[in-house]
Design an enzyme around this catalytic site. Structure first.
Site, PDB file in Angstrom:
ATOM      1  N   CYS A  31      33.909  17.694  11.278  1.00 24.08           N
ATOM      2  CA  CYS A  31      33.213  18.156  10.074  1.00 24.08           C
ATOM      3  C   CYS A  31      33.693  19.535   9.638  1.00 24.08           C
ATOM      4  CB  CYS A  31      31.704  18.191  10.331  1.00 24.08           C
ATOM      5  SG  CYS A  31      30.822  18.952   8.950  1.00 24.08           S
TER       6      CYS A  31
ATOM      7  N   HIS B  43      26.691  16.856   7.037  1.00 21.21           N
ATOM      8  CA  HIS B  43      26.324  18.251   7.327  1.00 21.21           C
ATOM      9  C   HIS B  43      25.488  18.791   6.152  1.00 21.21           C
ATOM     10  CE1 HIS B  43      27.566  22.120   9.502  1.00 21.21           C
ATOM     11  NE2 HIS B  43      26.749  22.506   8.527  1.00 21.21           N
TER      12      HIS B  43
ATOM     13  N   ARG C  50       0.855  -1.179   0.000  1.00 20.60           N
ATOM     14  CA  ARG C  50       0.000   0.000   0.000  1.00 20.60           C
ATOM     15  C   ARG C  50       0.894   1.232   0.000  1.00 20.60           C
ATOM     16  NH1 ARG C  50      -3.699  -0.358   5.038  1.00 20.60           N
ATOM     17  NH2 ARG C  50      -1.659  -0.702   5.970  1.00 20.60           N
TER      18      ARG C  50
ATOM     19  N   HIS D 180      25.896  21.387  12.649  1.00 17.10           N
ATOM     20  CA  HIS D 180      25.858  19.981  12.254  1.00 17.10           C
ATOM     21  C   HIS D 180      24.604  19.333  12.840  1.00 17.10           C
ATOM     22  CE1 HIS D 180      28.360  16.782  10.504  1.00 17.10           C
ATOM     23  NE2 HIS D 180      27.629  15.993  11.269  1.00 17.10           N
TER      24      HIS D 180
ATOM     25  N   HIS E  90      23.924  20.291   3.151  1.00 17.22           N
ATOM     26  CA  HIS E  90      24.525  21.071   2.062  1.00 17.22           C
ATOM     27  C   HIS E  90      23.869  20.715   0.742  1.00 17.22           C
ATOM     28  CE1 HIS E  90      26.584  17.230   1.508  1.00 17.22           C
ATOM     29  NE2 HIS E  90      26.954  17.637   0.300  1.00 17.22           N
TER      30      HIS E  90
END
Lengths: 338, 338
Positions: free
Chosen positions: B53, B169, B31, B118, B171
């Protein structure tokens, strides 16, 4: 080879068959020889007979209807061609003409069970057995070609869940459509453009020493000049032929050997990656004027990277491995096949 | 809605924008409301500041050069547009004309860092903040449009590793190309064909009540009539406009709100699936004759199923969810956005 890769600058190449640009971008690459799959497909402890698998010998009653088996009239079959239990298109619908961009989902969707034994994969079969699978494709395509309602048949194989396989038992699929997909027409238009410019078939001219992996009596295996995917391989008939299903037994056996060799090389060199292969043949009712530039081939695509928004949006692909480098890696891997 | 899905027969629909056939095949479907992602993207324990990061606030020196930040001249930026450290195409190469199907890999490949934090994802931002991201896209595309060497710019976002994102992160990316991809030309050719037949722009006419999800002052969000992918959504300007980068601040804010709403709905209804979005704008040097049928839009594709050999081979897609059913599921999910 890697010193050359590291000094290479990115290039944009035109794929004259699929009419698209491919960006070769070594900055985004590891060394080609390190470009192995992180999701190898084979189970670490292969079960020779999976009890719940309907494709296994003895479970024929769990499958959708059989179309034919090889050899005929034996319980001890080697290959079965059956209907797909969950078909994308249905043979029991009335075909319709196009009204406001919609037709009924008429068509054929079949499955080729390549071996009775669970856990045996296509390149594990002998050269002759792979040839017999190729002959089963041919026989089924010939049957579908006789159905006057079909325009195009796509033979394909998905190996590994991330390449779209929902069953692990070795199989491939055949879909017959009541229309010619625009992508297929566009491929022929591209080849026509090459022919109109050069007087030659783009696929007869597709090979060079740099991108050749292996050759057999009747076929060449190359990494195409503007491969969209890393380690993409095309198996191309040396002789100019428009239709896959015109190949004879001798050529099918030869093709089977080369296919087995290439699949074995890809598995060995790239850590048993998921892959797709597709037979790009011609639409059934090709005008004779198209014959000089319509040349069938098989495309093999190992699934080593992800197709993202750039590819979906622009139709351009980014390939971190130059075809010449991929061909060298595949040319030089040592394989003996039987 | 599901009773209708179970009795539906498969249909083949023509996508008049991308010029391809899509097979809608309910037999292959659960479904629609059960069609959730099995690989939700968000980390179960989101780390508000990931120390390694380079896209995080305070790590600007680890990135490739910045192009601009918003707001200007502040350490406390909200959005940064930077060069991609591993560009697919390179701005420092000499552009070249096409020789034997090859050009140098000249072009621009930028990254839009959508937030300094982040673990915050695009739909977590406020409506106004998403609008500012849209304005950052616009500003960068306007800059690239002034570079006389570029022909087409692709704005896109990959969310989730299986959709092609290599950084978690939040972007998006912008690639400027020195050529018009054939896929983009083919899209315009398809829209021209619609216009020549009907005298109307295919995208001005793309909506109907059945496939509408939401509307804002300036935009409609629909599941297209021949969606290639389950729960694919298009956000289409109500007003006929060829270029994304012509949108003004008011429309960007309006667009941001609708984009946030749709991404929130997809995440909520489909278990935070990986997705791609792409802005389909027009090539920079469009002849004025194309203006009546060139209409920009955003395509959003949640990654819920696998593209296999049939799709690669034939260019036809198999979609187990009818657009009307997908639109209903998305229309009816309750979301309040700020």
């Amino acid at each position: 080879m890697t010193s050359s890769a590291s000094t290479r600058q990115p290039e944009i190449r035109k794929d004259a068959v699929f009419n698209r640009f491919v960006i070769f971008s070594p900055a985004r690459s590891r060394r080609p020889s390190d470009f192995k799959s992180h999701s190898p497909t084979k189970s670490p402890n292969p079960n020779p007979k999976h009890l719940s698998c309907p494709f296994c010998l003895g479970r024929e009653h769990d499958c959708a209807p059989e179309i034919f088996r090889i050899p005929r009239d034996t319980d001890d079959w080697k290959i079965r061609v059956i209907e797909n239990l969950y078909p994308a298109v249905r043979r029991d619908l009335e075909p319709s003409s196009c009204c406001e961009g919609v037709v009924t989902g008429f068509g054929f969707h079949d499955v080729v069970i390549e071996t009775p034994v669970h856990g045996i994969h296509l390149p594990d079969l002998s050269q002759a057995e792979v040839g017999e699978v190729v002959l089963a494709y041919k026989e089924r395509v010939c049957q579908l070609a006789k159905n006057g309602l079909l325009e195009y048949v796509q033979v394909f194989k998905n190996y590994g869940a991330s390449a779209g396989a929902s069953m692990t038992h070795s199989h491939s699929q055949i879909i017959g459509l009541p229309l010619v997909p625009p992508t297929v027409s566009a491929r022929l238009d591209s080849l026509k453009e090459v022919f109109d410019k050069s007087g030659k078939c783009g696929l007869c001219e597709a090979s060079s020493e740099d991108i050749l992996i292996n050759e057999s009596n009747y076929f060449l295996a190359i990494v195409p000049f503007a491969a969209s995917f890393p380690f993409e391989v095309w198996i191309v008939p040396r002789e100019h032929t428009s239709y896959f299903h015109d190949l004879n037994e001798q050529k099918a056996m030869d093709f089977g050997g080369l296919l087995k060799l290439i699949l074995t090389k890809l598995s060995k060199q790239l850590n048993d990656p998921p892959y797709n292969f597709m037979i790009h043949s011609s639409p059934f009712h090709l005008p004779p004027s198209h014959l000089p530039f319509a040349h069938w081939f098989m495309q093999i695509v190992p699934q080593l990277n992800v197709v993202g928004g750039f590819e979906i949006g622009s139709g351009c692909y980014i390939n971190p491995v130059f075809p010449e480098d991929a061909a060298k890696v595949l040319r030089e891997v040592h394989c003996t096949i039987n």
